[in-house]
Structure formats: C-alpha cells, structure tokens
Design an enzyme around this catalytic site. Structure first.
Site, PDB file in Angstrom:
ATOM      1  N   THR A 131       0.847  -1.190   0.000  1.00 42.23           N
ATOM      2  CA  THR A 131       0.000   0.000   0.000  1.00 42.23           C
ATOM      3  C   THR A 131       0.882   1.238   0.000  1.00 42.23           C
ATOM      4  OG1 THR A 131      -0.101   0.300   2.399  1.00 42.23           O
ATOM      5  CG2 THR A 131      -1.660  -1.258   1.407  1.00 42.23           C
ATOM      6  N   ASP A 132       0.308   2.374  -0.312  1.00 45.03           N
ATOM      7  CA  ASP A 132       1.035   3.624  -0.173  1.00 45.03           C
ATOM      8  C   ASP A 132       1.026   4.037   1.305  1.00 45.03           C
ATOM      9  OD1 ASP A 132       2.445   5.924  -0.848  1.00 45.03           O
ATOM     10  OD2 ASP A 132       1.237   6.312  -2.620  1.00 45.03           O
ATOM     11  N   TRP A 133       1.749   5.099   1.597  1.00 39.24           N
ATOM     12  CA  TRP A 133       1.998   5.539   2.980  1.00 39.24           C
ATOM     13  C   TRP A 133       0.681   5.726   3.748  1.00 39.24           C
ATOM     14  CZ3 TRP A 133       6.975   7.078   4.992  1.00 39.24           C
ATOM     15  CH2 TRP A 133       6.931   7.689   6.261  1.00 39.24           C
ATOM     16  N   ALA A 150      -1.979   4.166   3.846  1.00 37.96           N
ATOM     17  CA  ALA A 150      -3.223   4.039   3.080  1.00 37.96           C
ATOM     18  C   ALA A 150      -4.196   3.050   3.705  1.00 37.96           C
ATOM     19  CB  ALA A 150      -2.906   3.629   1.639  1.00 37.96           C
TER      20      ALA A 150
END
Length: 739
Positions: free
Chosen positions: A274-276, A278
């Site tokens: 996942t992104d930061w 998220a």
C-alpha cells in the site's frame, strides 16, 4: 545437523516457492502478520525486528520528496539486519526500501525529463546506475517507476511521470524495471522495482494530489492500466496500490483491481504494497468502520504489505481468531513477502558489508548525456542556437541562471549538491565570459518582483542574453499541485524587461535565448514568442548545468521531444494528443492533422502551444515513402519509411507512429502513439526504417469490458510529432486477439 536441515527453507537447491512454503509453515500467525508490516526507519525498534517485522522504509514523513531526510547508511542498516538474522526466532532478514526515483547520489533528470529523451535504453541505463549506487548503501527496494499516465500539469506528481501516452509510459516503465532489477534480482547490485500507483492516481480531479479520480471503465482499461500490465510482463517485483478510489473503493481495498485484474487476469505473482498510511486512510474514504475493518478489507482485497500504518500486525491476528479473516489469507500474503525476499537473495546475502567503492564518474557522464538527450528545443528562429564561438560574452539572468540544488527536482534524498555546476559555471568552464543577474526567486504569493537593475547590468554589451526561468523543486512533486501552471510570479516581467533591453540595442542586438527548467509543463507568457530560441529542460539533475551548456554551445544535440502537451492557456487543461473526436469535430480528424475536435474557445485557440512529440534538433530531417507493409492481428502491423538528414550536420530525430480506428464499437482517439524509434544520421545520409507495432497496441476496451483488436479499416501516420505525417489507410484482418 546442518543449517538447511534445521531450517529447510535455507536449502538453495529447492525452488523459491517451496522454500517460502516451508518457512511459512514454521511461523506463528503473529510472525506472519509481522512480516506484512513496513515501519518507518525512525520508528522501528530492535524489539520490532526481533518480533519479525518484515521491512523498513528509509523515510520519516509521508512527503519525503519535499523534506530533508536522514542519509541512508549501510553500517546502520547492517546493524539492524544483524538483529533480524541473529536474534529473531527464525532469522528472517529485513528488506530496506527507499524512494530512489531518478538517481541516488548521481541525480538524473526527473522521470518526465527522462521521458523527453524517448530513449528506453538510456532510461534503463540511468536506473541501472541508480540501483548500483543505492544497493551499495543497503537499499534493495525502490518505489519506482511511477507509471501514472498524466494529462493534467496542475498535478504536482506529473514530474514523476513519463507523460501523457500510455505507450511511451509503458515502454519506459519496462526499461526502468530492467534497469533496477537486471536479469538476476538476487545480484548484490540489483534492487526490486515497484510499479506505482495502481491505478488511476494521476486522474485526480482538479489536479489536486490525493484527490478523487472518477474514471470510466474504458479509460481505465485503455489509458491507465496498460503501462502496469507491461511492467508486470517485464517481471516487476512489486506493485503499489494507489491512494484514490476506483469505482468507489480505495485502491488498496479494491479486490476487483488487486485480485481480479492484477493477480487473476494478469497472473502477477509479486508483492503488493500500500502507499503511505493508506490502510488506515480507508476510514477517511468512508469505506472502513475502524482499524480492524480497514486491515481486513485491505488484506482480503490483495494488499500484502502495510506501509507504516502498523495495522496489519496489530489487527490481523485478532481478526483471524474471531473468524473475520481466514488464517490462510494471512499466510498467503506472508508467503509472497518471503518469496520477494528470497528472490532478492537476502537469505544468502543479508548484509551489505564492505562493498567496493562505486565508481560514479561513468554515472555522471551518463547523467550529462541524459540531460542533452532530454532537452527539448521548441523554437529556434534564424538558427539562434547553437551559440557560435563569436558569441563569447553571455549574460545569464533569471532565478535558475546560477542555481545548483534547484536543478535536482523533486524526490531527491541523497543527491550531493557540492558536485553540481550551475549553468553559469558550466558556460564559464567552456571558456565563455559570463555575467549573471536577477538570480533571486520571487514568491508565488507575493506581488511580482525581479531585480531589473542587476539584469540590465548583466546584459550590458552581451553577445547573447540567456534567460533561465522555471520552478523550484518544491513547486512540483507530491502534494505540490498548482491551480495555475503559469510561469511563477516575477518571471514574466523579467522576460519583458530583457526584451526591452534587447530592443534598445538596435545596432547590434543580442541573441535571445529562453531556457525553461521546470517540473511540469508551464504556460509561458506571450512575450516568450519574441525569443529567438526556447529550450526546455524538465529538472535535469546533477549534471543539468553541464548538459545544458553542451546543448547551448552545440557540443551536443538537443535530443528531446515532448512527452506531454504544453498548453497555451491553463483553461485548456486537460489537453492531450489522444483525445476522442466528439460529435462535432473541427474537421474530418484523420485528414486534418492538428485539429483538436470540439475544443473551441472564444478567447483562445483550441490547439496547444506545443504538441506531444514536438521538438527540434540542429539539423533538418525529412520523411518519405511511408507505407504499411502488413497488418495481422496475431503478428501486429509492420510499417516502413525512409528518413533523411537534409541538414549540414549530424543529428538525431524520433520517428513516431500514430494510429486511429475511425469506426469502432466505442469512440476511439483521433490518433494515439503506438511506436517510436530514435534515429541518428550523418549530414546528407538517409535510412530505410521498418517499425513494428504489437497487436496489443491497437486493442481497446469493448462494451463487454474485454480488450481486443478490431478487424477492419485503420489509419496510420508516421511523422515527427503527434500532428505530423500523411494518413495511410490499412486493413486489419483476422482480429481475434484479446489482451
């Protein structure tokens, strides 16, 4: 008892999938969940490592590309790795990740600048150099390449993109994957690539970063997904889920996207991160009730690694105990993490240790060549450039005339400013007499300001005045969107001032050169048309000053072609080459190159300022005998043409192939890029080219949701930009290909 008998997953004679299975079978559910957590380097503790946390990101904030970050240190990382290998129960090594976006210590042009080279081999070489430098500091995973097709220059992360074309983005993305990973991901100087952001992140409404992206299914399938498909086919080791929603669901919790498309349809066997933060942010989207619900949704959708929110490790064991999440799902995700580490060879070589000193001189020479290859000459009236030897006295004015750190662009964590030569210094090193003026920055929020007196003083008696304008790095990149992508405050007034100075010297007017250094396409003021030459460089990196000096003085060809359209007014956005024709086009689109169907304004021309693919060199090229040799849905299309250098010096050009499907089940672009080829020719030389177009490049999403190639009539153009070339009609036969 041998180590491999006590820990059979260490047996290198076994297949990687089997080794991962054996290790997962030996793990508790808590240890499996810990492997799915990625922690910030400033927050990870030895206790975390002993308990089996899987990875660390070498960043301390969500917008590390805009903030000063601690330097990466191989001894520091080896010390942490020693805890994982020697003091945790199973000895599973950590993997260390960092955003190595366009170089590590040697900074290459931003990805948009690399895309301007239209040179996949050069992109691969730059990523190879970055991997060599980063791996020597203990980094084995980078969050690049970014494969978001970008049509809105207000969006700050356009700087990280390869532009507006799905085909160009895919070709360069594949090159980046090969450069980072090499043919052997376990090699000590290879690092795992990560294709991001999957998917549709760049379609953010209003160009506002992290915003909602409303995308139709055909647009998602035909524009935003193909570059990711190309990267997975190239063996990209990981994919990052995007922040935005797709069909109302956050990408990280979107099972249709992560499992349905990525794993089941494309057969992707790598890692999804996942992104930061998220996972936690699914609650902000309004689709998760609490942290446990967020963790469950994201894991079950197909996300394997939770970047920094700590929710997988905290919530998954309890979710398994309560029956909300099947234990098998957690173990399968952990197995993917372990396969990722095994492919990197971390179990055999967990420590960076005493690596030989990286010889960076070749990397810097390569970076300098990248600058010239990506520099786009957009205007050159009366052969203003290159500057001949008699143009010895040069005035450099503007905020970027003597800049160094500003040349880096966004997402530079480990660049070395002391190694950078400004453009003014580079021209001095080349033997020119240089004076500088008006080099301070104005602020977008303040009234226009520029130092007219210093500009006047610098320009006095100059043979040529080079005005260097553009953006600071903190005006582009993540979370740095703008409502108006015009030249920043004070700079248009500086251009007007310089023009007045030139007009005042009627007897011996200086040559006027405008150099734009920016992280995005910018709308230039009308007075820019009065400059003899306009040279554009998307933030060029460590060797930006030297590489641009090479171009200005003729030591190197300006090799760039625009990877993205430059509008003439911000109100035209979005404007891009592969738009659909609309019901009331300005003409029969495939017979009137350049017509932007339906884009009529009362107060502005419909066409852009500069078109996708546009750019000039220091010699003239001509193209003739363009034709289609064959067209078959299985084998694709083969085209032929003859390109000739009609000028007086050697040079390079980019031959571009565009195709349209005039009658289709769903409305198709007026033309879209499907192939390109860089060509170098001596003065007076010519060469016959044969260019292949893969069948998948002609496929599109039909009403039933499947992407396939139509039989029937097509139109092709071979030219030097997106509105160039005469139409060539051809028929596709036996079209049964699905992609």
């Amino acid at each position: 008892m041998t180590a491999s008998s006590a820990r059979p997953w260490l047996d290198v004679t076994l297949p990687i999938h089997r080794r991962a299975e054996l290790l997962v079978a030996a793990m508790s559910i808590d240890e499996c969940a810990a492997q799915l957590d990625q922690l910030r380097i400033d927050e990870i503790t030895e206790d975390d490592v002993r308990e089996g946390v899987g990875s660390a990101i070498l960043a301390t904030s969500a917008t590390a590309g805009n903030d000063a970050q601690p330097a990466s240190s191989a001894p520091q990382l080896d010390a942490l790795q020693r805890v994982a290998v020697e003091r945790s129960r199973l000895g599973i090594p950590l993997v260390f990740a960092r955003d190595v976006i366009h170089g590590h210590h040697t900074i290459f042009p931003i990805p948009l600048g690399q895309a301007a080279s239209w040179d996949a081999e050069l992109v691969e070489a730059s990523c190879r150099a970055a991997a060599v430098e980063a791996s020597a500091d203990g980094i084995r995973w980078t969050f690049a390449p970014m494969l978001d097709v970008c049509r809105d220059p207000r969006w700050g992360r356009v700087a990280e993109s390869y532009g507006e074309s799905a085909h160009l983005t895919g070709a360069l993305g594949v090159a980046a994957v090969h450069g980072f990973q090499t043919a052997d991901l376990a090699a000590p100087d290879a690092i795992a690539a990560c294709a991001k952001h999957f998917a549709g992140y760049s379609a953010a409404e209003g160009g506002r970063d992290h915003n909602t992206a409303e995308i139709s299914r055909p647009t998602l399938e035909d524009v935003y997904l193909p570059p990711f498909h190309a990267a997975t086919l190239a063996g990209c080791a990981s994919v990052m889920a995007a922040f935005n929603t797709v069909d109302g669901l956050p990408a990280g919790s979107n099972r249709a996207l992560l499992t349905g498309v990525l794993r089941e349809r494309w057969g992707f066997d790598g890692l999804v991160v996942t992104d930061w933060n998220a996972v936690a942010e699914t609650r902000d989207h309004g689709t998760a009730a609490d942290t446990a619900d967020a963790a469950a949704q994201c894991l079950l959708a197909g996300s394997d690694v939770d970047m920094v929110s700590r929710l997988f490790r905290a919530e998954l064991p309890g979710l398994v105990a309560r029956g909300r999440v099947a234990e098998r799902a957690v173990r399968e995700a952990a197995a993917r993490v372990l396969r990722f580490k095994l492919r990197l060879g971390l179990f055999e070589r967990p420590f960076t240790g005493e690596r030989p000193c990286v010889q960076r001189a070749p990397h810097r020479a390569l970076a300098r060549r990248c600058v010239a290859r990506g520099a786009v000459l957009l205007a050159n009236a009366h052969e203003t450039l290159p500057l001949a030897a008699e143009h010895n006295r040069l005035a450099l004015v503007g905020p970027l005339a003597d800049a160094k750190a500003e040349l880096f662009g966004t997402w530079v964590l480990d660049g070395i400013v002391s190694e950078v030569a400004s453009l003014a210094q580079a021209l001095e090193r080349a033997g020119r007499a240089v004076t500088t003026g008006a080099t301070s920055w104005a602020d977008d929020a303040k009234p226009a300001q520029f130092d007219g007196a210093s500009a006047t003083s610098a320009a006095d008696g100059a043979d040529a005045i080079i005005v260097v304008v553009g953006e600071r790095p903190d005006r582009s990149g993540e979370a740095n969107s703008v409502v108006d992508p015009s030249l920043p405050a004070g700079q248009p007034e500086l251009l007007e001032h310089v023009l007045e100075l030139a007009r005042a010297r009627a007897q011996r007017p200086p040559r006027l050169v405008l150099v734009v250094i920016a992280g995005r396409p910018l709308v230039l003021p009308a007075c820019a048309d009065a400059f003899g030459a306009v040279l554009w460089s998307f933030h060029p990196g460590s060797e930006g000053g030297l590489g641009l000096a090479d171009v200005l003085l003729g030591a190197a060809e300006p090799g760039g072609r625009l990877p993205i359209t430059i509008p003439r007014h911000g109100g035209q956005i979005p404007i891009f080459h592969d738009h659909t024709p609309t019901g009331r086009p300005l003409g029969e689109y495939h017979r009137q190159p350049g017509a932007h169907g339906g884009r009529r304004y009362l107060d502005c021309a419909g066409a852009p300022k500069w078109r996708f693919g546009e750019g000039h060199g220091y010699t003239a090229f001509a193209l003739r005998e363009a034709r289609v040799l064959s067209a078959h849905a299985e084998a694709g299309v083969r085209l032929s043409c003859t390109v000739a250098n009609a000028g007086v010096r050697a040079g390079e050009t980019v031959v571009q192939v565009y195709v349209a499907d005039p009658v289709a089940e769903l409305s198709q672009p007026v033309r879209r890029l499907v192939a390109f080829m860089r060509v170098s020719l001596d003065a007076g030389a010519s060469r016959e080219l044969q260019i292949g177009v893969e069948a998948r490049a002609l496929a599109y999403c039909h009403r039933d949701g499947a992407r396939r190639v139509d039989a029937g009539q097509y139109v092709a153009w071979i030219g030097f930009h997106s509105s160039d070339g005469a139409p060539i009609e051809f028929e596709m036969v036996d079209a049964r290909v699905r992609v």
